[in-house]
Design a protein around this motif. Structure first.
Motif, PDB file in Angstrom:
ATOM      1  N   CYS A   1      26.049  12.674  30.919  1.00 58.35           N
ATOM      2  CA  CYS A   1      24.948  13.567  30.543  1.00 58.35           C
ATOM      3  C   CYS A   1      25.199  14.986  31.073  1.00 58.35           C
ATOM      4  O   CYS A   1      24.974  15.969  30.364  1.00 58.35           O
ATOM      5  CB  CYS A   1      23.616  13.046  31.062  1.00 58.35           C
ATOM      6  N   ALA A   2      25.679  15.077  32.303  1.00 60.99           N
ATOM      7  CA  ALA A   2      25.992  16.383  32.885  1.00 60.99           C
ATOM      8  C   ALA A   2      27.133  17.047  32.123  1.00 60.99           C
ATOM      9  O   ALA A   2      27.088  18.248  31.827  1.00 60.99           O
ATOM     10  CB  ALA A   2      26.358  16.229  34.360  1.00 60.99           C
ATOM     11  N   THR A   3      28.143  16.268  31.774  1.00 59.82           N
ATOM     12  CA  THR A   3      29.297  16.783  31.027  1.00 59.82           C
ATOM     13  C   THR A   3      28.877  17.249  29.633  1.00 59.82           C
ATOM     14  O   THR A   3      29.320  18.296  29.153  1.00 59.82           O
ATOM     15  CB  THR A   3      30.395  15.703  30.916  1.00 59.82           C
ATOM     16  N   SER A   4      28.022  16.470  28.998  1.00 57.89           N
ATOM     17  CA  SER A   4      27.526  16.781  27.659  1.00 57.89           C
ATOM     18  C   SER A   4      26.739  18.097  27.669  1.00 57.89           C
ATOM     19  O   SER A   4      26.971  18.984  26.830  1.00 57.89           O
ATOM     20  CB  SER A   4      26.659  15.624  27.166  1.00 57.89           C
ATOM     21  N   ALA A   5      25.827  18.240  28.629  1.00 58.21           N
ATOM     22  CA  ALA A   5      25.045  19.469  28.748  1.00 58.21           C
ATOM     23  C   ALA A   5      25.969  20.660  28.991  1.00 58.21           C
ATOM     24  O   ALA A   5      25.820  21.710  28.360  1.00 58.21           O
ATOM     25  CB  ALA A   5      24.019  19.348  29.879  1.00 58.21           C
ATOM     26  N   SER A   6      26.946  20.489  29.873  1.00 60.66           N
ATOM     27  CA  SER A   6      27.893  21.567  30.177  1.00 60.66           C
ATOM     28  C   SER A   6      28.681  21.992  28.944  1.00 60.66           C
ATOM     29  O   SER A   6      28.875  23.192  28.707  1.00 60.66           O
ATOM     30  CB  SER A   6      28.868  21.130  31.268  1.00 60.66           C
ATOM     31  N   ALA A   7      29.142  21.029  28.171  1.00 61.83           N
ATOM     32  CA  ALA A   7      29.926  21.324  26.966  1.00 61.83           C
ATOM     33  C   ALA A   7      29.107  22.148  25.979  1.00 61.83           C
ATOM     34  O   ALA A   7      29.614  23.107  25.381  1.00 61.83           O
ATOM     35  CB  ALA A   7      30.413  20.032  26.315  1.00 61.83           C
ATOM     36  N   MET A   8      27.840  21.794  25.805  1.00 65.83           N
ATOM     37  CA  MET A   8      26.975  22.540  24.889  1.00 65.83           C
ATOM     38  C   MET A   8      26.662  23.927  25.436  1.00 65.83           C
ATOM     39  O   MET A   8      26.662  24.906  24.688  1.00 65.83           O
ATOM     40  CB  MET A   8      25.697  21.756  24.605  1.00 65.83           C
ATOM     41  N   LEU A   9      26.421  24.024  26.734  1.00 58.45           N
ATOM     42  CA  LEU A   9      26.137  25.323  27.355  1.00 58.45           C
ATOM     43  C   LEU A   9      27.333  26.268  27.231  1.00 58.45           C
ATOM     44  O   LEU A   9      27.165  27.469  27.055  1.00 58.45           O
ATOM     45  CB  LEU A   9      25.755  25.143  28.831  1.00 58.45           C
ATOM     46  N   ARG A  10      28.536  25.704  27.310  1.00 59.46           N
ATOM     47  CA  ARG A  10      29.756  26.508  27.191  1.00 59.46           C
ATOM     48  C   ARG A  10      30.074  26.853  25.746  1.00 59.46           C
ATOM     49  O   ARG A  10      30.939  27.686  25.490  1.00 59.46           O
ATOM     50  CB  ARG A  10      30.960  25.736  27.759  1.00 59.46           C
ATOM     51  N   GLY A  11      29.425  26.154  24.816  1.00 56.96           N
ATOM     52  CA  GLY A  11      29.744  26.354  23.405  1.00 56.96           C
ATOM     53  C   GLY A  11      31.089  25.746  23.067  1.00 56.96           C
ATOM     54  O   GLY A  11      31.799  26.214  22.184  1.00 56.96           O
ATOM     55  N   SER A  12      31.434  24.673  23.784  1.00 58.11           N
ATOM     56  CA  SER A  12      32.723  24.020  23.593  1.00 58.11           C
ATOM     57  C   SER A  12      32.811  23.335  22.229  1.00 58.11           C
ATOM     58  O   SER A  12      31.883  22.642  21.818  1.00 58.11           O
ATOM     59  CB  SER A  12      32.930  22.977  24.694  1.00 58.11           C
ATOM     60  N   ALA A  13      33.936  23.531  21.564  1.00 56.02           N
ATOM     61  CA  ALA A  13      34.147  22.927  20.235  1.00 56.02           C
ATOM     62  C   ALA A  13      34.183  21.403  20.300  1.00 56.02           C
ATOM     63  O   ALA A  13      33.945  20.739  19.294  1.00 56.02           O
ATOM     64  CB  ALA A  13      35.436  23.455  19.620  1.00 56.02           C
ATOM     65  N   VAL A  14      34.479  20.840  21.469  1.00 52.90           N
ATOM     66  CA  VAL A  14      34.550  19.372  21.590  1.00 52.90           C
ATOM     67  C   VAL A  14      33.181  18.736  21.874  1.00 52.90           C
ATOM     68  O   VAL A  14      33.101  17.530  22.031  1.00 52.90           O
ATOM     69  CB  VAL A  14      35.573  18.911  22.659  1.00 52.90           C
ATOM     70  N   HIS A  15      32.128  19.550  21.910  1.00 51.92           N
ATOM     71  CA  HIS A  15      30.836  18.972  22.276  1.00 51.92           C
ATOM     72  C   HIS A  15      30.392  17.799  21.393  1.00 51.92           C
ATOM     73  O   HIS A  15      29.790  16.868  21.913  1.00 51.92           O
ATOM     74  CB  HIS A  15      29.727  20.042  22.407  1.00 51.92           C
ATOM     75  N   PRO A  16      30.699  17.787  20.079  1.00 49.18           N
ATOM     76  CA  PRO A  16      30.263  16.614  19.294  1.00 49.18           C
ATOM     77  C   PRO A  16      30.898  15.306  19.769  1.00 49.18           C
ATOM     78  O   PRO A  16      30.252  14.255  19.749  1.00 49.18           O
ATOM     79  CB  PRO A  16      30.693  16.950  17.862  1.00 49.18           C
ATOM     80  N   VAL A  17      32.149  15.373  20.219  1.00 55.60           N
ATOM     81  CA  VAL A  17      32.850  14.179  20.721  1.00 55.60           C
ATOM     82  C   VAL A  17      32.182  13.696  22.010  1.00 55.60           C
ATOM     83  O   VAL A  17      31.921  12.500  22.184  1.00 55.60           O
ATOM     84  CB  VAL A  17      34.338  14.499  20.983  1.00 55.60           C
ATOM     85  N   ILE A  18      31.900  14.638  22.903  1.00 57.28           N
ATOM     86  CA  ILE A  18      31.262  14.304  24.178  1.00 57.28           C
ATOM     87  C   ILE A  18      29.848  13.788  23.936  1.00 57.28           C
ATOM     88  O   ILE A  18      29.425  12.788  24.531  1.00 57.28           O
ATOM     89  CB  ILE A  18      31.268  15.517  25.128  1.00 57.28           C
ATOM     90  N   CYS A  19      29.109  14.434  23.031  1.00 60.15           N
ATOM     91  CA  CYS A  19      27.749  13.991  22.703  1.00 60.15           C
ATOM     92  C   CYS A  19      27.761  12.576  22.125  1.00 60.15           C
ATOM     93  O   CYS A  19      26.873  11.765  22.432  1.00 60.15           O
ATOM     94  CB  CYS A  19      27.076  14.950  21.727  1.00 60.15           C
ATOM     95  N   GLY A  20      28.763  12.277  21.308  1.00 53.80           N
ATOM     96  CA  GLY A  20      28.878  10.940  20.730  1.00 53.80           C
ATOM     97  C   GLY A  20      29.077   9.881  21.804  1.00 53.80           C
ATOM     98  O   GLY A  20      28.432   8.829  21.782  1.00 53.80           O
ATOM     99  N   ALA A  21      29.953  10.177  22.752  1.00 51.94           N
ATOM    100  CA  ALA A  21      30.183   9.259  23.873  1.00 51.94           C
ATOM    101  C   ALA A  21      28.921   9.143  24.721  1.00 51.94           C
ATOM    102  O   ALA A  21      28.536   8.045  25.139  1.00 51.94           O
ATOM    103  CB  ALA A  21      31.356   9.748  24.717  1.00 51.94           C
ATOM    104  N   CYS A  22      28.267  10.269  24.941  1.00 49.37           N
ATOM    105  CA  CYS A  22      27.046  10.286  25.739  1.00 49.37           C
ATOM    106  C   CYS A  22      25.970   9.401  25.108  1.00 49.37           C
ATOM    107  O   CYS A  22      25.298   8.635  25.806  1.00 49.37           O
ATOM    108  CB  CYS A  22      26.545  11.721  25.891  1.00 49.37           C
ATOM    109  N   ALA A  23      25.823   9.484  23.800  1.00 52.26           N
ATOM    110  CA  ALA A  23      24.824   8.664  23.097  1.00 52.26           C
ATOM    111  C   ALA A  23      25.079   7.178  23.330  1.00 52.26           C
ATOM    112  O   ALA A  23      24.143   6.409  23.588  1.00 52.26           O
ATOM    113  CB  ALA A  23      24.848   8.977  21.600  1.00 52.26           C
ATOM    114  N   GLN A  24      26.358   6.776  23.273  1.00 47.87           N
ATOM    115  CA  GLN A  24      26.698   5.360  23.465  1.00 47.87           C
ATOM    116  C   GLN A  24      26.417   4.894  24.890  1.00 47.87           C
ATOM    117  O   GLN A  24      25.875   3.814  25.109  1.00 47.87           O
ATOM    118  CB  GLN A  24      28.166   5.124  23.118  1.00 47.87           C
ATOM    119  N   VAL A  25      26.783   5.720  25.865  1.00 50.74           N
ATOM    120  CA  VAL A  25      26.549   5.362  27.271  1.00 50.74           C
ATOM    121  C   VAL A  25      25.051   5.309  27.563  1.00 50.74           C
ATOM    122  O   VAL A  25      24.570   4.380  28.216  1.00 50.74           O
ATOM    123  CB  VAL A  25      27.272   6.337  28.230  1.00 50.74           C
ATOM    124  N   CYS A  26      24.306   6.290  27.038  1.00 53.38           N
ATOM    125  CA  CYS A  26      22.851   6.312  27.237  1.00 53.38           C
ATOM    126  C   CYS A  26      22.188   5.073  26.636  1.00 53.38           C
ATOM    127  O   CYS A  26      21.270   4.506  27.238  1.00 53.38           O
ATOM    128  CB  CYS A  26      22.232   7.572  26.643  1.00 53.38           C
TER     129      CYS A  26
END
Length: 117
Positions: free
Chosen positions: A57-82
């Motif tokens: 969750c922390a990594t996902s928030a950070s990726a979005m805050l940074r505007g990282s292009a990989v955020h959809p991949v991280i968000c997808g993993a985050c959804a599964q873990v959550c």
């Protein structure tokens, strides 16, 4: 003002960042609760899942805050873990755990939506 500021991000992304941040916090608080409670609450697998959920969750928030292009991949993993964490917490049938599960589910839904974009 950079294009990464909240005013320039889509509302759905800002909501997702908030959900991830809240989920990170509730998982850390719930770990403390579970360790104090002991027994099945303190089972290593359960604590490991809560810890992983807090981390992603922390990594996902950070990726979005940074505007990282990989955020959809991280968000997808985050959804599964959550989702897994929510199911684990729900199984405990305890008000504190149910609250954690609700926050996890909300985060999973918003992360799944971000991942799908």
């Amino acid at each position: 003002m950079t294009h990464h500021s909240a005013e320039h991000r889509p509302q759905a992304m800002n909501d997702c960042i908030d959900n991830c941040t809240q989920c990170h916090a509730i998982c850390l608080e719930t770990i403390n609760y579970c360790l104090e409670k002991g027994g099945k609450h303190a089972a290593p697998e359960h604590i490991a899942l809560l810890t992983s959920c807090a981390d992603i969750c922390a990594t996902s928030a950070s990726a979005m805050l940074r505007g990282s292009a990989v955020h959809p991949v991280i968000c997808g993993a985050c959804a599964q873990v959550c989702d897994q964490c929510a199911a684990d917490c729900e199984a405990m049938a305890d008000p504190e755990m149910t609250h954690c599960a609700e926050i996890c589910r909300r985060c999973a839904q918003s992360c799944a939506a971000m991942a799908a974009q």
